[in-house]
Scaffold this motif. Structure first.
Motif, PDB file in Angstrom:
ATOM      1  N   ILE A 117       0.831  -1.203   0.000  1.00  0.00           N
ATOM      2  CA  ILE A 117       0.000   0.000   0.000  1.00  0.00           C
ATOM      3  C   ILE A 117       0.866   1.254   0.000  1.00  0.00           C
ATOM      4  CG2 ILE A 117      -1.717   1.330   1.299  1.00  0.00           C
ATOM      5  CD1 ILE A 117      -2.745  -1.307   2.439  1.00  0.00           C
ATOM      6  N   LEU A 118       0.449   2.232  -0.791  1.00  0.00           N
ATOM      7  CA  LEU A 118       1.048   3.556  -0.761  1.00  0.00           C
ATOM      8  C   LEU A 118       0.158   4.451   0.101  1.00  0.00           C
ATOM      9  CD1 LEU A 118       3.111   5.673  -1.784  1.00  0.00           C
ATOM     10  CD2 LEU A 118       1.602   6.047  -3.749  1.00  0.00           C
ATOM     11  N   PHE A 119       0.638   4.792   1.299  1.00  0.00           N
ATOM     12  CA  PHE A 119      -0.116   5.654   2.203  1.00  0.00           C
ATOM     13  C   PHE A 119       0.230   7.115   1.908  1.00  0.00           C
ATOM     14  CE2 PHE A 119       0.056   1.653   4.535  1.00  0.00           C
ATOM     15  CZ  PHE A 119      -1.220   1.561   5.072  1.00  0.00           C
ATOM     16  N   LEU A 120      -0.798   7.953   1.854  1.00  0.00           N
ATOM     17  CA  LEU A 120      -0.592   9.366   1.565  1.00  0.00           C
ATOM     18  C   LEU A 120      -1.340  10.242   2.563  1.00  0.00           C
ATOM     19  CD1 LEU A 120      -1.064   9.400  -2.329  1.00  0.00           C
ATOM     20  CD2 LEU A 120       1.099   9.433  -1.084  1.00  0.00           C
ATOM     21  N   ASN A 121      -0.627  11.152   3.204  1.00  0.00           N
ATOM     22  CA  ASN A 121      -1.254  12.239   3.953  1.00  0.00           C
ATOM     23  C   ASN A 121      -1.023  13.504   3.131  1.00  0.00           C
ATOM     24  OD1 ASN A 121       1.498  12.729   4.469  1.00  0.00           O
ATOM     25  ND2 ASN A 121       1.043  13.646   6.452  1.00  0.00           N
ATOM     26  N   PRO A 122      -1.584  14.660   3.508  1.00  0.00           N
ATOM     27  CA  PRO A 122      -1.417  15.856   2.690  1.00  0.00           C
ATOM     28  C   PRO A 122       0.035  16.184   2.343  1.00  0.00           C
ATOM     29  CG  PRO A 122      -3.163  16.246   4.261  1.00  0.00           C
ATOM     30  CD  PRO A 122      -2.573  14.900   4.603  1.00  0.00           C
ATOM     31  N   ALA A 123       0.944  16.052   3.305  1.00  0.00           N
ATOM     32  CA  ALA A 123       2.337  16.396   3.028  1.00  0.00           C
ATOM     33  C   ALA A 123       2.955  15.446   2.008  1.00  0.00           C
ATOM     34  CB  ALA A 123       3.149  16.380   4.315  1.00  0.00           C
ATOM     35  N   PHE A 124       2.655  14.153   2.112  1.00  0.00           N
ATOM     36  CA  PHE A 124       3.179  13.210   1.125  1.00  0.00           C
ATOM     37  C   PHE A 124       2.572  13.453  -0.250  1.00  0.00           C
ATOM     38  CE2 PHE A 124       4.738  10.367   4.601  1.00  0.00           C
ATOM     39  CZ  PHE A 124       6.010  10.180   4.108  1.00  0.00           C
ATOM     40  N   ILE A 125       1.323  13.889  -0.287  1.00  0.00           N
ATOM     41  CA  ILE A 125       0.698  14.227  -1.566  1.00  0.00           C
ATOM     42  C   ILE A 125       1.453  15.378  -2.227  1.00  0.00           C
ATOM     43  CG2 ILE A 125      -1.383  15.209  -2.629  1.00  0.00           C
ATOM     44  CD1 ILE A 125      -2.985  13.691  -0.433  1.00  0.00           C
ATOM     45  N   GLU A 126       1.793  16.397  -1.437  1.00  0.00           N
ATOM     46  CA  GLU A 126       2.517  17.539  -1.977  1.00  0.00           C
ATOM     47  C   GLU A 126       3.989  17.228  -2.229  1.00  0.00           C
ATOM     48  OE1 GLU A 126       1.758  20.621   0.909  1.00  0.00           O
ATOM     49  OE2 GLU A 126       0.102  21.394  -0.307  1.00  0.00           O
TER      50      GLU A 126
END
Length: 219
Positions: A117-126
């Motif tokens: 799984i690739l987990f994304l929070n807002p900072a990882f999205i940016e």
């Protein structure tokens, strides 16, 4: 020399928005110092950055220092444990920054034991410059071993990132398989220490990272 009356949190910038959100809500009462999330790209730079931050601030907070990084953020051979042991500081019990948002204590491995799984929070999205800079073919090949993306929502604002999420989905070829409310480890950690006048290091509880380490070495 100015001294902090509150516990001092030294954290990866990946978790800056979540920590500042908790500060604004009054859920945590701390001073916070953030290191650039880009230091994650080089173990040596992160090691130097953390050492400098701890040396600079260790005498400023009479309540002690809480480090919000993962056990594996400096490597797989107890590098983080060795670094923290040099200072009057305690680290949250988490494998990495994503584990911090899943409640820590290795919950990441419970949710994703096969690392699919690739987990994304807002900072990882940016922070996903690599996904946007490389060709779509390179990106899809790189992420082809994963099953999909899980979005971690600690701030209730993931809709603000929809265009960037759509771009990541399109370039990686990975579907969104879940959207989860994040359970940040920091408030619980601070609450568990609230009866103590000082945040003394707890050296007795260390997570077993053998399975994660073996997987990464094999791949």
């Amino acid at each position: 020399m100015e001294r902090f009356k509150k516990p001092l949190v030294i954290s990866c910038g990946i978790l800056r928005k979540e920590i500042e959100h908790l500060q604004r809500k009054g859920d945590i009462d701390v001073e916070a110092y953030f290191l650039s999330e880009k230091l994650h790209m080089d173990y040596n730079l992160l090691d130097r950055g953390l050492n400098c931050a701890l040396k600079k601030h260790q005498k400023k907070s009479h309540r002690g220092i809480v480090v919000v990084y993962g056990d594996l953020c400096l490597g797989f051979n107890d590098e983080m444990k060795t670094l923290i042991s040099k200072y009057d500081a305690v680290k949250v019990d988490a494998l990495n920054c994503i584990d911090c948002l899943l409640g820590g204590k290795g919950n990441l491995l419970n949710l994703d034991p096969d690392h699919k799984i690739l987990f994304l929070n807002p900072a990882f999205i940016e922070f996903g410059e690599k996904i946007r800079e490389e060709t779509k073919e390179w990106t899809r090949e790189t992420y082809s071993m994963l099953d999909g993306i899980v979005l971690l929502d600690a701030l209730g604002d993931l809709d603000d990132y929809q265009s960037k999420i759509d771009e990541i989905v399109e370039r990686t070829g990975l579907p969104i398989i879940d959207r989860m409310d994040a359970t940040f480890i920091l408030p619980k950690h601070l609450s568990s220490q609230s009866q103590s006048e000082r945040f003394w290091p707890d050296k007795s509880s260390r997570i077993n990272t053998l399975n994660f380490k073996n997987y990464c070495q094999a791949n």
